[in-house]
Motif scaffolding. Sequence first.
Motif, PDB file in Angstrom:
ATOM      1  N   GLN A  47     118.447  44.556   7.703  1.00 28.30           N
ATOM      2  CA  GLN A  47     119.707  45.289   7.577  1.00 28.30           C
ATOM      3  C   GLN A  47     120.320  45.188   6.178  1.00 28.30           C
ATOM      4  OE1 GLN A  47     122.135  43.718  10.731  1.00 28.30           O
ATOM      5  NE2 GLN A  47     121.315  45.150  12.249  1.00 28.30           N
ATOM      6  N   ASN A  48     119.868  44.237   5.399  1.00 33.20           N
ATOM      7  CA  ASN A  48     120.444  44.040   4.068  1.00 33.20           C
ATOM      8  C   ASN A  48     119.527  44.503   2.940  1.00 33.20           C
ATOM      9  OD1 ASN A  48     123.157  42.559   4.233  1.00 33.20           O
ATOM     10  ND2 ASN A  48     121.899  41.557   5.779  1.00 33.20           N
ATOM     11  N   LEU A  49     118.632  45.408   3.245  1.00 27.88           N
ATOM     12  CA  LEU A  49     117.698  45.913   2.241  1.00 27.88           C
ATOM     13  C   LEU A  49     118.187  47.186   1.550  1.00 27.88           C
ATOM     14  CD1 LEU A  49     114.310  45.400   4.146  1.00 27.88           C
ATOM     15  CD2 LEU A  49     115.332  43.936   2.383  1.00 27.88           C
ATOM     16  N   SER A  50     119.306  47.724   2.008  1.00 25.90           N
ATOM     17  CA  SER A  50     119.743  49.037   1.521  1.00 25.90           C
ATOM     18  C   SER A  50     120.063  49.072   0.028  1.00 25.90           C
ATOM     19  CB  SER A  50     120.950  49.529   2.321  1.00 25.90           C
ATOM     20  OG  SER A  50     122.021  48.621   2.166  1.00 25.90           O
ATOM     21  N   GLY A  51     120.427  47.948  -0.555  1.00 24.94           N
ATOM     22  CA  GLY A  51     120.763  47.939  -1.974  1.00 24.94           C
ATOM     23  C   GLY A  51     119.567  47.806  -2.897  1.00 24.94           C
ATOM     24  N   LEU A  52     118.375  47.763  -2.337  1.00 24.54           N
ATOM     25  CA  LEU A  52     117.161  47.581  -3.137  1.00 24.54           C
ATOM     26  C   LEU A  52     116.449  48.905  -3.386  1.00 24.54           C
ATOM     27  CD1 LEU A  52     115.605  44.488  -1.315  1.00 24.54           C
ATOM     28  CD2 LEU A  52     116.941  44.485  -3.420  1.00 24.54           C
ATOM     29  N   ARG A  53     115.572  48.885  -4.391  1.00 28.38           N
ATOM     30  CA  ARG A  53     114.699  50.044  -4.598  1.00 28.38           C
ATOM     31  C   ARG A  53     113.825  50.191  -3.354  1.00 28.38           C
ATOM     32  NH1 ARG A  53     110.859  49.766  -9.174  1.00 28.38           N
ATOM     33  NH2 ARG A  53     110.375  47.814  -8.170  1.00 28.38           N
ATOM     34  N   LYS A  54     113.444  51.416  -3.053  1.00 31.01           N
ATOM     35  CA  LYS A  54     112.663  51.702  -1.847  1.00 31.01           C
ATOM     36  C   LYS A  54     111.391  50.847  -1.784  1.00 31.01           C
ATOM     37  CE  LYS A  54     110.545  55.450   0.748  1.00 31.01           C
ATOM     38  NZ  LYS A  54     110.210  56.868   0.791  1.00 31.01           N
ATOM     39  N   GLU A  55     110.687  50.755  -2.897  1.00 33.79           N
ATOM     40  CA  GLU A  55     109.431  49.991  -2.938  1.00 33.79           C
ATOM     41  C   GLU A  55     109.668  48.503  -2.643  1.00 33.79           C
ATOM     42  OE1 GLU A  55     106.259  48.582  -6.304  1.00 33.79           O
ATOM     43  OE2 GLU A  55     107.055  50.617  -6.480  1.00 33.79           O
ATOM     44  N   ASP A  56     110.741  47.931  -3.228  1.00 38.94           N
ATOM     45  CA  ASP A  56     111.057  46.518  -2.987  1.00 38.94           C
ATOM     46  C   ASP A  56     111.436  46.278  -1.529  1.00 38.94           C
ATOM     47  OD1 ASP A  56     110.545  45.891  -5.638  1.00 38.94           O
ATOM     48  OD2 ASP A  56     112.654  46.119  -6.242  1.00 38.94           O
ATOM     49  N   ALA A  57     112.238  47.183  -0.980  1.00 43.38           N
ATOM     50  CA  ALA A  57     112.636  47.060   0.426  1.00 43.38           C
ATOM     51  C   ALA A  57     111.412  47.119   1.342  1.00 43.38           C
ATOM     52  CB  ALA A  57     113.636  48.156   0.786  1.00 43.38           C
ATOM     53  N   GLU A  58     110.477  48.012   1.058  1.00 50.07           N
ATOM     54  CA  GLU A  58     109.258  48.126   1.869  1.00 50.07           C
ATOM     55  C   GLU A  58     108.406  46.864   1.764  1.00 50.07           C
ATOM     56  OE1 GLU A  58     107.226  51.726   0.785  1.00 50.07           O
ATOM     57  OE2 GLU A  58     108.836  53.001   1.564  1.00 50.07           O
ATOM     58  N   ASN A  59     108.323  46.289   0.561  1.00 48.35           N
ATOM     59  CA  ASN A  59     107.572  45.040   0.388  1.00 48.35           C
ATOM     60  C   ASN A  59     108.164  43.916   1.237  1.00 48.35           C
ATOM     61  OD1 ASN A  59     105.692  46.097  -1.382  1.00 48.35           O
ATOM     62  ND2 ASN A  59     106.822  45.483  -3.211  1.00 48.35           N
ATOM     63  N   ILE A  60     109.476  43.794   1.211  1.00 47.54           N
ATOM     64  CA  ILE A  60     110.123  42.745   2.008  1.00 47.54           C
ATOM     65  C   ILE A  60     109.911  43.013   3.499  1.00 47.54           C
ATOM     66  CG2 ILE A  60     112.348  41.733   2.661  1.00 47.54           C
ATOM     67  CD1 ILE A  60     113.173  41.973  -0.292  1.00 47.54           C
ATOM     68  N   ARG A  61     110.060  44.266   3.927  1.00 47.83           N
ATOM     69  CA  ARG A  61     109.810  44.605   5.341  1.00 47.83           C
ATOM     70  C   ARG A  61     108.392  44.209   5.754  1.00 47.83           C
ATOM     71  NH1 ARG A  61     112.479  49.370   4.352  1.00 47.83           N
ATOM     72  NH2 ARG A  61     114.494  49.465   5.366  1.00 47.83           N
ATOM     73  N   ASP A  62     107.417  44.534   4.899  1.00 41.55           N
ATOM     74  CA  ASP A  62     106.019  44.212   5.209  1.00 41.55           C
ATOM     75  C   ASP A  62     105.812  42.706   5.349  1.00 41.55           C
ATOM     76  OD1 ASP A  62     105.389  46.905   5.133  1.00 41.55           O
ATOM     77  OD2 ASP A  62     104.489  46.835   3.121  1.00 41.55           O
ATOM     78  N   ILE A  63     106.390  41.947   4.441  1.00 46.80           N
ATOM     79  CA  ILE A  63     106.239  40.493   4.482  1.00 46.80           C
ATOM     80  C   ILE A  63     106.905  39.915   5.729  1.00 46.80           C
ATOM     81  CG2 ILE A  63     106.860  38.327   3.321  1.00 46.80           C
ATOM     82  CD1 ILE A  63     106.713  40.016   0.671  1.00 46.80           C
ATOM     83  N   VAL A  64     108.087  40.422   6.040  1.00 44.10           N
ATOM     84  CA  VAL A  64     108.814  39.946   7.220  1.00 44.10           C
ATOM     85  C   VAL A  64     108.030  40.267   8.491  1.00 44.10           C
ATOM     86  CG1 VAL A  64     110.903  40.343   8.592  1.00 44.10           C
ATOM     87  CG2 VAL A  64     111.083  39.959   6.138  1.00 44.10           C
ATOM     88  N   GLU A  65     107.473  41.476   8.574  1.00 42.48           N
ATOM     89  CA  GLU A  65     106.676  41.851   9.751  1.00 42.48           C
ATOM     90  C   GLU A  65     105.422  40.991   9.871  1.00 42.48           C
ATOM     91  OE1 GLU A  65     106.941  43.787  12.512  1.00 42.48           O
ATOM     92  OE2 GLU A  65     109.031  43.834  11.851  1.00 42.48           O
ATOM     93  N   MET A  66     104.757  40.740   8.745  1.00 45.49           N
ATOM     94  CA  MET A  66     103.568  39.897   8.751  1.00 45.49           C
ATOM     95  C   MET A  66     103.920  38.486   9.242  1.00 45.49           C
ATOM     96  SD  MET A  66     101.107  38.732   5.533  1.00 45.49           S
ATOM     97  CE  MET A  66     101.625  40.171   4.633  1.00 45.49           C
ATOM     98  N   THR A  67     105.039  37.977   8.761  1.00 48.76           N
ATOM     99  CA  THR A  67     105.497  36.647   9.161  1.00 48.76           C
ATOM    100  C   THR A  67     105.815  36.613  10.650  1.00 48.76           C
ATOM    101  OG1 THR A  67     106.425  36.291   6.955  1.00 48.76           O
ATOM    102  CG2 THR A  67     107.225  34.871   8.717  1.00 48.76           C
ATOM    103  N   LYS A  68     106.552  37.609  11.116  1.00 49.58           N
ATOM    104  CA  LYS A  68     106.924  37.671  12.531  1.00 49.58           C
ATOM    105  C   LYS A  68     105.682  37.747  13.410  1.00 49.58           C
ATOM    106  CE  LYS A  68     109.516  40.393  15.873  1.00 49.58           C
ATOM    107  NZ  LYS A  68     110.336  41.568  16.110  1.00 49.58           N
ATOM    108  N   GLU A  69     104.727  38.560  13.013  1.00 49.36           N
ATOM    109  CA  GLU A  69     103.495  38.711  13.782  1.00 49.36           C
ATOM    110  C   GLU A  69     102.737  37.381  13.879  1.00 49.36           C
ATOM    111  OE1 GLU A  69      99.235  40.864  13.117  1.00 49.36           O
ATOM    112  OE2 GLU A  69     101.023  42.064  12.694  1.00 49.36           O
ATOM    113  N   GLU A  70     102.626  36.690  12.755  1.00 51.40           N
ATOM    114  CA  GLU A  70     101.882  35.418  12.766  1.00 51.40           C
ATOM    115  C   GLU A  70     102.631  34.351  13.561  1.00 51.40           C
ATOM    116  OE1 GLU A  70      98.605  33.311  12.388  1.00 51.40           O
ATOM    117  OE2 GLU A  70      98.795  35.350  11.619  1.00 51.40           O
TER     118      GLU A  70
END
Length: 116
Positions: A47-70
């Motif tokens: 929810q706090n990714l809106s102030g980031l560049r699109k690419e940076d926000a997507e990178n953080i989302r990907d890392i968070v999803e990978m972490t959650k999955e593991e």
Amino acid sequence: MMEEKNITYNVYGGQLSLASDNATIYATQNNGVNGNELDKLIQEIVQNLSGLRKEDAENIRDIVEMTKEELGKPEPKVSRLRNCLTLIAPMFTIANGMPTLMNGLQRLKNYIILHI
């Protein structure tokens, strides 16, 4: 494991269990974050990714999803969790100046460390 007289010391993740002779120890360790709290933490980060560049926000989302999955697996692989930590590290620079996002990333990092 150290033995001194009839006492055996086992230390696992900061927890010390002492038993002597035929004693049995039943213990529950609470590391401060359960599955629901992890979901809330991830939601807070996303929810706090809106102030980031699109690419940076997507990178953080990907890392968070990978972490959650593991972490959702019955036995998460330590090597994958370490990889998640490696990927999260540069995200702190990206989130600089966004205290809520920084706090969420730090809490996620701490949560991962508990499982390594």
